[in-house]
Design an enzyme around this catalytic site. Structure first.
Site, short mmCIF file in Angstrom:
data_model
loop_
_atom_site.label_atom_id
_atom_site.label_comp_id
_atom_site.label_asym_id
_atom_site.label_seq_id
_atom_site.Cartn_x
_atom_site.Cartn_y
_atom_site.Cartn_z
N CYS A 184 42.76 45.36 39.07
CA CYS A 184 42.87 44.41 40.17
C CYS A 184 41.57 44.41 41.02
CB CYS A 184 44.08 44.53 41.18
SG CYS A 184 44.25 43.31 42.26
N CYS A 210 51.89 45.63 45.12
CA CYS A 210 52.40 44.82 45.86
C CYS A 210 53.59 44.15 45.12
CB CYS A 210 51.30 43.75 46.26
SG CYS A 210 52.05 42.49 47.41
#
Length: 375
Positions: A101, A197
């Site tokens: 990410c 998340c």
């Protein structure tokens, strides 16, 4: 005004990015904030709290008097991070999506978007540092050893580092909290986010089961005895104790059981008793192709300190770079639960040299012969 020109700070709605934005404004830089949405899901099912974080990010930008932007990178995240995440679990490995990410979303998609908006640099609230020595950009650990995030940033390259600022890298976490409170930032007491998340506070197995349906199989002790059943071997990782649900086993000690090996092809989970079971220990590993912060390794063979997981104390090792770009590593001391799919990250002092995804180790179920020759 700062010589850095326009800086786009990634505002996440947390205290770290809030203070990073505060410090940049105090430096005289022309600062703007950008909130990244990287995951989309029905709010009734998600614990990611993206809307709450967005509102906090807006409030921080308002408090600091800087422009606010938002961007949706959910499609990029799905294609470049989440697909890989699922493929790794299907293969029986344990991936670290935060590394990918950072490289592909926070320091590529975000950087490209920020520059399209006219920014010269980006900044984030990571606990890390960057400097330039003789024309080469270095990634350094954050001053706060307990919060240092260079492990997750090791795949960044020279171009990404050249355009990146880490304003809180020189600060301990306690000081970040104090600065936020003194400045009246609405995030000063906000709890730190943990985990990934898109999983949030939910049960990990329940989340993963939405994409990888459960396939029950046998749990076996090292002598081959079947002592239980698992819900799916890809739900477990090496060294895991929780969730095995192994009760008292006739003829065995009452000591807890740990995952020591996974056989995805036969859907078998190998378990043993004892936190430091010999089956979990290895002294050597091999990786996939490495990424180097400087663009190349310091040498074909060198000594370094290493981490095979976040927060692990530094481990001395010898490194040999293979012709295919991967690296072979021999540790001075046995390592527990070296896990394929996780990242090996190498350091020289405070400088992060780079890293690679672990492919195999010479643990009992690690996939390598016990006498791998690493010079």
């Amino acid at each position: 005004m700062s010589a850095d020109g326009r800086i786009m700070i990634g505002v996440s709605g947390g205290v770290d990015s809030s203070v990073a934005a505060l410090l940049l404004t105090q430096s005289g830089a022309a600062v703007e904030g950008l909130f990244m949405q990287n995951w989309e899901e029905d709010d009734r099912l998600s614990d990611c709290h993206a809307e709450e974080d967005r509102r906090d990010a807006v409030a921080v930008c308002g408090r600091l008097g800087i422009p606010f932007h938002s961007a949706n990178f959910a499609a990029e995240y799905w294609d470049q991070v989440f697909r890989h995440f699922l493929d790794e679990y299907r293969a029986g490995r344990t991936p670290n999506p935060d590394v990918l990410c950072n490289r592909e979303i926070k320091f590529r998609s975000f950087l490209d978007h920020a520059r399209a908006l006219g920014a010269d640099h980006i900044a984030t609230g990571h606990y890390a540092r960057v400097d330039e020595v003789d024309g080469r950009w270095r990634l350094l650990r954050g001053i706060d050893n307990g919060k240092d995030q260079s492990y997750f940033l090791h795949a960044l390259d020279q171009e990404q580092l050249r355009h990146t600022r880490f304003p809180i890298g020189e600060l301990p976490k306690a000081e970040v909290r104090r600065l936020a409170q003194d400045a009246g930032l609405p995030t000063h007491a906000k709890k730190d986010s943990t985990g990934i998340c898109f999983i949030g506070e939910r049960d990990f197995r329940e989340f993963l089961g939405q994409y990888l349906p459960a396939q029950a199989g046998e749990m076996r002790a090292l002598d081959g005895t079947v002592i239980g059943e698992h819900a799916g071997s890809f739900y477990y990782t090496l060294g895991q104790r929780e969730g095995l649900n192994i009760g008292g086993v006739r003829g065995r000690d009452a000591a807890p059981w740990y995952v020591v090996g996974k056989d995805v092809s036969d859907n078998v989970l190998w378990v043993d008793q004892g936190h430091d079971s010999p089956a979990l220990l290895s002294t050597q590993l091999v990786t996939e192709a490495a990424t180097w912060v400087a663009g190349s390794p310091p040498s074909d063979r060198f000594e370094a300190s290493a981490k095979t997981r976040y927060r692990q104390p530094d481990q001395h090792c010898r490194v040999e770079v293979r012709d295919d770009g991967g690296i072979d590593v021999r540790f001075s001391e046995p390592q527990r639960a070296v896990t394929p799919g996780q990242s090996l990250v190498l350091y020289h002092g405070d400088e992060c040299l780079g890293g690679a995804v672990i492919a195999a180790s010479n643990a009992r179920f690690g996939g390598l012969p016990p006498d791998l020759d690493v010079h």
